[in-house]
Design a protein around this motif. Structure first.
Motif, PDB file in Angstrom:
ATOM      1  N   PRO A  88      35.719  26.783  35.303  1.00 26.82           N
ATOM      2  CA  PRO A  88      36.346  28.105  35.367  1.00 26.82           C
ATOM      3  C   PRO A  88      37.770  28.034  35.872  1.00 26.82           C
ATOM      4  O   PRO A  88      38.082  27.269  36.784  1.00 26.82           O
TER       5      PRO A  88
ATOM      6  N   HIS B 225      41.157  29.004  37.784  1.00 27.64           N
ATOM      7  CA  HIS B 225      41.380  29.553  39.103  1.00 27.64           C
ATOM      8  C   HIS B 225      42.769  30.102  39.304  1.00 27.64           C
ATOM      9  O   HIS B 225      43.060  30.660  40.343  1.00 27.64           O
TER      10      HIS B 225
ATOM     11  N   PRO C  25      40.088  28.262  45.642  1.00 30.39           N
ATOM     12  CA  PRO C  25      38.875  28.851  45.081  1.00 30.39           C
ATOM     13  C   PRO C  25      38.285  29.869  46.042  1.00 30.39           C
ATOM     14  O   PRO C  25      38.224  29.656  47.247  1.00 30.39           O
TER      15      PRO C  25
ATOM     16  N   ASP D 285      34.013  33.044  43.108  1.00 26.60           N
ATOM     17  CA  ASP D 285      34.032  32.163  41.941  1.00 26.60           C
ATOM     18  C   ASP D 285      32.716  31.417  41.771  1.00 26.60           C
ATOM     19  O   ASP D 285      32.351  31.040  40.659  1.00 26.60           O
TER      20      ASP D 285
ATOM     21  N   THR E 229      39.815  39.858  45.454  1.00 31.72           N
ATOM     22  CA  THR E 229      39.499  38.547  44.900  1.00 31.72           C
ATOM     23  C   THR E 229      38.268  38.608  44.007  1.00 31.72           C
ATOM     24  O   THR E 229      38.204  37.939  42.975  1.00 31.72           O
TER      25      THR E 229
ATOM     26  N   SER F 296      38.056  37.572  40.167  1.00 28.46           N
ATOM     27  CA  SER F 296      37.061  36.618  39.683  1.00 28.46           C
ATOM     28  C   SER F 296      36.235  37.215  38.546  1.00 28.46           C
ATOM     29  O   SER F 296      35.876  36.518  37.595  1.00 28.46           O
TER      30      SER F 296
ATOM     31  N   LEU G 166      38.187  36.873  35.366  1.00 27.36           N
ATOM     32  CA  LEU G 166      38.211  35.487  34.895  1.00 27.36           C
ATOM     33  C   LEU G 166      36.875  35.101  34.252  1.00 27.36           C
ATOM     34  O   LEU G 166      36.851  34.389  33.247  1.00 27.36           O
ATOM     35  N   LYS G 167      35.786  35.561  34.840  1.00 29.91           N
ATOM     36  CA  LYS G 167      34.480  35.243  34.269  1.00 29.91           C
ATOM     37  C   LYS G 167      34.303  35.897  32.905  1.00 29.91           C
ATOM     38  O   LYS G 167      33.712  35.310  31.990  1.00 29.91           O
TER      39      LYS G 167
END
Length: 445
Positions: free
Chosen positions: A21, A23, A102, A106, A125, A129, A132-133
């Motif tokens: 993934p 970051h 990280p 995450d 955050t 995250s 991003l996922k």
């Protein structure tokens, strides 16, 4: 679109499947509050969770979480609550920096992150995250595009407010709205060629949702008109009582009043959506398909059209026409040859891209791919739909340039490939000048 991201905040490219993934890509959606949503089926008897603590806080403020009505499709009652981010956080501080450490979020799956909430209460955050996922892994769903998680992720990303189910039912019980006849003229034509949609969503459900939205928009316009009338009366009284006006020529009074009316009217026209425009039926369809209840679909759809793209549903659809002009402008930047060829055939975006702009590509099947594309758009900005349309033109480049009549090719766009469109879209972002990107961000307002 409500939190205008900078061009640099868009991730340059997708991570390869099953890769580590990412970051360091920034989160372009600022001023968003990550909300906790949890199904009633998963509420246990363990120590108080974050959603339970939030529920208590809402009760202290006389607020009630969302409860969705029971339906025959096995839907669950759900809690939806807003989580307000810490104050005094500017856009820069909410944007992840390259090489960031990280975060605890995450390590969690998207399902667990939504169910359990942000670790250590780190909302910013956790929201980053989540985006991003969605970009790297997507939202898990079956072959029909169905996911029990998707609607809650959308509600979070759209920052949709809390809504009591009774409030939605009250709108339904008001009967036909002023836009009801227009709605009935459109609903039976909604995604008629999509068997997945037709099997899951009834026309009656779509009519109810659109009619409720029309009532809600109608009420907002009435409230706005009352406020303007009160403001106008106050200005009139002040003008008539002014010694300067009393001693001046009689023509000054109507001139001052005309100036007040013109200013108020222009403000209202810029900020208010209409009550219903053709195409809202297609735009609402994916919300009903993805949601577990009409109430959830209603609050998500209403939030979207009033906060993300009010310019799309005003009477003149000025936001849509701005978007079409931007499709032409962006294509001229990223592929001048293709742009010139289309223009030589009198093929501006107004000719072929109007449905795609208005519906965020929901007019192009298949529906499961539309949902995956919308996951990306809601996470990183619905304004990126302009680039998604250009990306589809890039796919067709060779076919268009070799065709003496590209109208036939663009009459119906090829089936959506959400992941490929996302990848090309992110690569196009780097080619867009800052001033043009700013236009893209704000065009639907």
């Amino acid at each position: 679109m409500s939190s205008s991201p900078t061009k640099e905040s868009i991730i340059p490219k997708l991570a390869p499947p099953n890769s580590t993934p990412l970051h360091d890509p920034p989160s372009p959606r600022t001023h968003r509050a990550l909300r906790r949503l949890q199904s009633a089926h998963t509420l246990g008897n363990s120590q108080p969770s974050l959603i339970q603590l939030q529920h208590r806080q809402h009760l202290q403020h006389n607020q009630t979480p969302v409860s969705t009505p029971h339906h025959s499709r096995g839907r669950s009652n759900s809690d939806a609550s807003n989580m307000t981010p810490p104050p005094n956080l500017g856009a820069a501080s909410r944007r992840p920096m390259p090489g960031r450490r990280p975060a605890a979020a995450d390590a969690l799956s998207l399902d667990r992150l939504i169910r359990d909430g942000p670790p250590d209460g780190d909302i910013i955050t956790a929201l980053e995250s989540t985006r991003l996922k969605i970009l790297d892994q997507g939202i898990k769903s079956d072959t029909d595009g169905m996911s029990s998680l998707r609607i809650y992720v959308w509600l979070i990303l759209l920052d949709a407010p809390i809504l009591e189910t009774d409030s939605y039912l009250a709108l339904i019980h008001r009967g036909a709205s002023p836009a009801y006849s227009k709605i009935r003229n459109d609903t039976f034509r909604t995604l008629t060629t999509d068997p997945l949609y037709r099997r899951r969503v009834s026309e009656a459900s779509l009519i109810r949702l659109l009619n409720a939205v029309a009532w809600k928009l109608h009420d907002a316009k009435e409230e706005r008109a009352e406020e303007l009338a009160k403001s106008d009366n106050k200005h009139t009284v002040n003008i008539q009582a002014s010694p300067e006006v009393q001693s001046s020529t009689p023509t000054l009074k109507p001139r001052a009043r005309a100036l007040t009316l013109t200013t108020d009217g222009s403000d209202a026209g810029k900020s208010e959506p209409g009550t219903y425009v053709q195409g809202m039926n297609v735009l609402a369809a994916p919300f009903l398909y993805a949601a577990r209840s009409e109430a959830e679909a209603f609050v998500a759809f209403y939030r979207f059209i009033t906060n993300e793209c009010p310019g799309y549903v005003r009477g003149a659809m000025d936001g849509v026409h701005k978007g079409l002009a931007l499709v032409d402008k962006v294509l001229a930047i990223v592929d001048p040859k293709l742009s010139l060829y289309l223009m030589s055939k009198n093929m501006s975006a107004e000719v072929y891209a109007f449905p795609s702009v208005l519906t965020l590509c929901a007019c192009t099947p298949p529906l499961p791919q539309v949902l995956r594309l919308w996951d990306f758009l809601f996470a990183y900005g619905a304004h990126l739909n302009i680039l998604c349309i250009v990306a589809q033109l890039v796919f067709l480049r060779n076919s268009i340039l070799s065709s003496p009549s590209p109208t036939k090719i663009l009459r119906n766009f090829p089936t959506l490939q959400a992941d490929t469109i996302k990848e090309v879209t992110l690569s196009l972002v780097k080619k867009i000048p800052d001033d043009v990107y700013a236009e893209i961000v704000s065009h639907a307002k």
